[in-house]
Motif scaffolding. Structure first.
Motif, mmCIF file in Angstrom:
data_model
loop_
_atom_site.group_PDB
_atom_site.id
_atom_site.type_symbol
_atom_site.label_atom_id
_atom_site.label_comp_id
_atom_site.label_asym_id
_atom_site.label_seq_id
_atom_site.Cartn_x
_atom_site.Cartn_y
_atom_site.Cartn_z
ATOM 1 N N GLY A 120 -5.050 1.932 -4.121
ATOM 2 C CA GLY A 120 -4.062 2.033 -4.794
ATOM 3 C C GLY A 120 -2.907 1.217 -4.356
ATOM 4 O O GLY A 120 -1.579 1.242 -4.699
ATOM 5 N N GLY A 121 -3.021 0.096 -4.022
ATOM 6 C CA GLY A 121 -2.069 -0.966 -3.646
ATOM 7 C C GLY A 121 -1.857 -1.935 -4.755
ATOM 8 O O GLY A 121 -2.666 -2.056 -5.796
ATOM 9 N N SER A 122 -1.050 -2.877 -3.895
ATOM 10 C CA SER A 122 -0.752 -3.978 -4.930
ATOM 11 C C SER A 122 -1.274 -5.380 -4.428
ATOM 12 O O SER A 122 -0.820 -5.673 -3.156
ATOM 13 N N LEU B 20 0.954 -1.076 0.077
ATOM 14 C CA LEU B 20 0.331 0.016 -0.136
ATOM 15 C C LEU B 20 0.951 1.100 -0.094
ATOM 16 O O LEU B 20 2.081 1.081 0.431
ATOM 17 N N PRO B 21 0.361 2.308 -0.519
ATOM 18 C CA PRO B 21 1.127 3.817 -0.288
ATOM 19 C C PRO B 21 1.367 3.662 1.254
ATOM 20 O O PRO B 21 0.193 3.412 1.866
ATOM 21 N N THR C 109 3.413 -7.101 -9.705
ATOM 22 C CA THR C 109 2.477 -7.526 -10.596
ATOM 23 C C THR C 109 2.576 -7.486 -12.111
ATOM 24 O O THR C 109 2.229 -6.474 -12.822
ATOM 25 N N ARG D 112 2.459 4.460 -6.073
ATOM 26 C CA ARG D 112 3.424 5.123 -5.416
ATOM 27 C C ARG D 112 4.122 3.971 -4.490
ATOM 28 O O ARG D 112 4.604 4.256 -3.357
ATOM 29 N N LEU D 113 4.076 2.726 -5.012
ATOM 30 C CA LEU D 113 4.286 1.483 -4.168
ATOM 31 C C LEU D 113 6.075 1.274 -4.190
ATOM 32 O O LEU D 113 6.419 1.406 -5.512
ATOM 33 N N LYS E 86 7.028 -1.636 -3.477
ATOM 34 C CA LYS E 86 7.278 -3.228 -3.840
ATOM 35 C C LYS E 86 5.807 -3.408 -4.798
ATOM 36 O O LYS E 86 4.725 -3.161 -4.281
ATOM 37 N N ASP E 87 6.200 -3.828 -5.683
ATOM 38 C CA ASP E 87 5.033 -4.322 -6.658
ATOM 39 C C ASP E 87 5.379 -5.338 -7.739
ATOM 40 O O ASP E 87 5.901 -4.955 -8.655
ATOM 41 N N GLU F 231 5.497 10.144 2.523
ATOM 42 C CA GLU F 231 5.770 8.832 1.682
ATOM 43 C C GLU F 231 6.956 9.046 1.094
ATOM 44 O O GLU F 231 7.477 8.044 0.501
#
Lengths: 472, 472
Positions: free
Chosen positions: A420-422, A351-352, B190, B184-185, B187-188, B106
């Motif tokens: 807005g997360g993954s 998540l942000p 996907t 804005r992650l 870690k992602d 962030e």
């Protein structure tokens, strides 16, 4: 349409490889750690050189046989098993595990894909350097798999994911051609970022056979502490303060919920815990510093400032290497305790940072609306990466609740997407999350991915059905 | 085959865009900084929204008109000019230059592609943060161009290239579809690293319209020093010592050869230089540190240890902000002096760190075998990135020696390739180095790049002829 790796194929493949390279795949290669999916049957190839890998890939291309690349088998999203469709060839790099070169003065190590992560870390350490990728399964996971899945772990905050740690790759592409890209360069703008594309492609675009990886100087001092905090929001404020105090020297910042500590009490009661009353929220923080003030002193400064304004409520600073290791053993035992309890559904989300507190506040009631379940929320808070795992109520068996898994996963992933997360922070898509990627992924990104896959692997032989759905 | 952006096309394009969006391209948009190539004539579109960008790209696709994306026009490899073939549409993002969001907590900023690098840095600074990408042209260069070319600069050593600083992208792909990837992650995992592929593709795979970028805490203390050294090998040993002393806190480590200082004497005599006798080799080093010992003290420790064992021969530690800025003005004036002297051939190379000393020892004699020329070798030593630029002898005019450029470039690039280096460390390929990429690039990588280009841009409208040769 792919063909099965049948006896005729086994013969054809054996004919172009040294004896002993091709065998039936033992059970070990057909399973995945959570035992939720398996490859029914497969052939296994264990090549000893990139030339042999290229021959294998070319033979598979000619016969249209699917390849499932196999690292250490530790992946958690079923990228290493193919439950459906024609039997594949499993391609294990375990016999290509050499350290090809270590350039200490350049902070570079060149290793073959089959080396375990622990072996790479040990080789770096022997040269007085640090290879910072670190995760619980590092004794088994192999670096080729770490790169193919863009592995994360506990040091991403400071050092980045696997992709960030890789300077160059050697790989075999789906047509059997060899990519000679083992550059040791820190800057190289000669064309598209093919390396970055292969990293994280989970074996669907080619086979990584070797990598040039970044090493780092070892910190002069390392400090480790457990702090109890009132919640994830306070933990993030504490992290920001720690980063300011150390100029980005925080290497790990792991959030732990009481549920995880209670699972440890239940499953691993001999583990010593730092707080007699299991705190609702705690963080395990580690800092690495240059020559100068002792890390313990910095952590003490952080603790005192944060206690006085209520950011932390209690804390223990490790006073010895043994204590540091005990703290980490606690953290690294959380997945084992989870396994023993048996999850209904596990989630690797990010998540942000500013959305974490809201998510953690919202999610329990949403899950409670499905059933009375226990939640173990832990993970790499500094990266916004939570392992948000859902378990049966106390005394309940996971099996009896497994029918709830789709509803729980839908619930968690929908909340994550809305913020807005993954839906996959560090584990990847594998076969487990293909449908979720289709649901939550950007359609333009998915279309571009399909175009790239079709361009590089027109027959669809590379890890078929992983990441992208594929008829076979 | 592409069509020219002719009057009929101008009319068709104007019809789908607000008035004033499409004009004839003024000369400014047809030129590049070194004035070695130019676009003969072109149409210019300056959209105000991503929707307008998408309409432009779709209209170009329908009409098969090539698009040359335009950032700040500061690129040095002719990626922003198209001297041959049908007249293109130049697409400038200058009217999309907003900071869309700044999440200080962030450490993330979301900016549109047309913002200049200086504007992004200033916005970060206003929020107490650092956006570390830094290069001499930052007042003019736009962030979209910085990302498209994976720009480098003086802080890569600590913070990475542009690609490393980007969390997410919004872009328009060649079919006019919009990639909504402004995550804005941290870690992602996907799916494929489409973001990393677009970054560094030099506008050949799509138009970057906005980016989510990493910010950093500002160091508590910054220290800057000039050291004189006996050569690049000693400089690298000094760097290793500085990194160990600061646990990777060296942010810049710039090598400067006497020739550059003499050029400054010649062209910018009012600049104050730190050493009365211009040293053969010197380095400009900067460190950023957390709270603790004063950076000047660390630099003094470094200097004393290195003087006593001969790694450095002299040094000046900046005692004030003014002095720090004066040091940097000196460094940043080197390209301007080079321009005034007029190069025969300029090279943006990188080498494995342990190959630098050998290269610097070998190259002058090889170039002398071509003609009596002057060499100004400077650059980002910590990244292995040298700007190895070759000039006429004193009193000679560059024009009179320009016929030697191909031979000089061949000579330099062949030496670099033989040592495992790169012919483009940070500037990219553009149109200037297409042939060199074909000559020195890995054939498998080139084939994969062509397959990806054909898959994402089958008509070849995106920056045609940049990076990859294209018939048009």
């Amino acid at each position: 349409m792919l063909n099965p790796a049948d006896d005729a194929f086994a013969q054809a493949l054996s004919a172009v490889l040294p004896e002993g390279t091709v065998t039936r795949a033992p059970d070990h290669y057909l399973e995945e750690p959570r035992r939720k999916a398996a490859t029914p049957a497969a052939l296994l190839a264990r090549p000893r050189s990139i030339d042999e890998v290229a021959r294998i890939v070319r033979t598979c291309t000619e016969a249209r046989v699917g390849i499932v690349p196999w690292g250490g088998g530790t992946g958690l999203v079923q990228g290493q098993v193919k439950p459906e469709g024609p039997a594949p060839l499993i391609l294990s790099l375990e016999r290509m595990a050499r350290v090809r070169a270590l350039h200490a003065e350049e902070n570079v190590i060149v290793v073959e894909a089959g080396a375990t992560l622990a072996e790479v870390r040990t080789a770096a350490e022997a040269a007085g350097r640090l290879f910072p990728l670190s995760l619980a399964s590092e004794g088994t996971a192999r670096i080729g798999g770490n790169l193919s899945t863009n592995a994360g772990g506990v040091n991403v905050l400071r050092y980045g994911n696997a992709r960030d740690l890789c300077l160059g790759l050697e790989a075999v592409l789906p047509d059997g051609s060899v990519l000679n890209g083992l550059t040791r360069l820190r800057k190289d703008n000669t064309g598209y970022a093919l390396k970055d594309l292969l990293i994280g492609a989970e074996g669907t675009l080619g086979i990584i056979t070797a990598a040039a990886l970044k090493l780092f100087p070892r910190p002069a001092g390392v400090g480790t502490a457990f702090f109890t905090v009132t919640g994830p929001g306070a933990a993030l404020a504490l992290l920001a303060r720690a980063q300011a105090l150390t100029f980005g020297g925080v290497t790990s910042f792991e959030l732990i919920h009481r549920q995880g500590l209670l699972f440890l009490d239940e499953c691993l009661p001999d583990l010593r815990q730092p707080f007699a009353d299991r705190p609702e929220w705690s963080v395990l923080a580690e800092i690495g510093l240059p020559e100068g003030p002792a890390p313990e002193d910095i952590l003490a400064t952080l603790f005192e400032a944060s206690l006085s304004d209520g950011l932390v409520t209690d804390g223990v600073i490790a006073a010895s290497l043994t204590q540091r290791q005990a703290f980490w053993t606690l953290r690294e035992s959380l997945p084992e305790a989870n396994r023993r309890i048996g999850a209904v559904s596990s989630h690797d989300i990010s998540l942000p940072l500013s959305e974490i507190e809201g998510f953690v506040a919202e999610a329990p009631a949403r899950i409670a609306a499905i059933a009375d379940l226990r939640i173990n929320c832990f993970g790499h808070l500094g990266d916004g990466n939570l392992h948000y795992n859902v378990f049966p109520p106390k005394g309940g068996e996971a099996r009896a609740f497994r029918h709830l898994a789709p509803a729980v996963m839908d619930c968690v992933h929908a909340m994550v997407a809305a913020r807005g997360g993954s839906i996959s922070a560090e584990h990847g898509i594998g076969r487990l999350k293909v449908a979720d990627l289709e649901r939550y992924g950007d359609p333009t990104k998915l279309a571009a991915m399909r175009a790239i896959k079709a361009a590089l692997d027109p027959l669809g032989i590379m890890n078929p059905g992983a990441v992208l759905r594929q008829a076979d």
